[in-house]
Write a protein that holds these residues in place. Sequence first.
Motif: not given
Length: 265
Positions: A205-210, A216-222
Amino acid sequence: MPRTAEPNDFKKSKPGEEYARTLPCNKVGYTEPFHWLALGMNDLVRSPIISAFYGICFAAAAVGIVYLVHIQGTHLVILPSLIVYMLIGPFLALGLYDASWQREKNRKPSLTHSIKAITRNSTSQWGFAVLLMVAMIFWMRIAALLHALYPPVEGAGLAEFAPFLIVGSVVGFILATFIFSISVFSMPLMLERRVDMMTAIFTSFNAVKNNAATMLVWTAIICGGVLIGFATYGIGMIITMPILGYGTWHAYHAVIQKKSTPPPY
């Protein structure tokens, strides 16, 4: 009879023995996901048998969802089916993580070794599975409540659908973001470092927040890879899901600081 307190009782635990700690993360650029994607493609080519095995498993699950929607004749089973897919996906990805990890250690990955990865930190991994299951049930209950906003009249116009679509999309986005944030790096962490479940969740969670923009780009690719898979009736997932699994492992190593990495000043 209570025992007498000893000096060792008041000593601080070692860093490696702490529970529910947050491991430090790196700040990475928003173009890095494309590099992870390229590394995932390279792993796909170098491990064709392992990639094909897990790709077929992902594809079979997708075909099952499409078939379920077809025989039920209703879209209402799509959300529960997708949640189940999100539940089994991280465990299938463990085998892909293991293959990339073995290659990093200059070892030849094997299908048998990758399958055994699910038992490497079974207590934390299955605890995380229970957490995802609870989140899945909660999501389904929220979806059932939101269905009250669904127009009761058949053939209703867009205006009648607007409350259902808007509220459903907002709630779904919030829940999906939360689940993605706590899970994207949790499984790789529990696999490689054998950390406890809460440490993995807090660190992820901390890594995603920072790294919000990058993730967001990686989520779009997934999402793009998953959509390609469903658009091709699961066939595309034989290729896309292994690439995304390998890519996530490389994302984990890029974002989560290694034990030997000095903290930033």
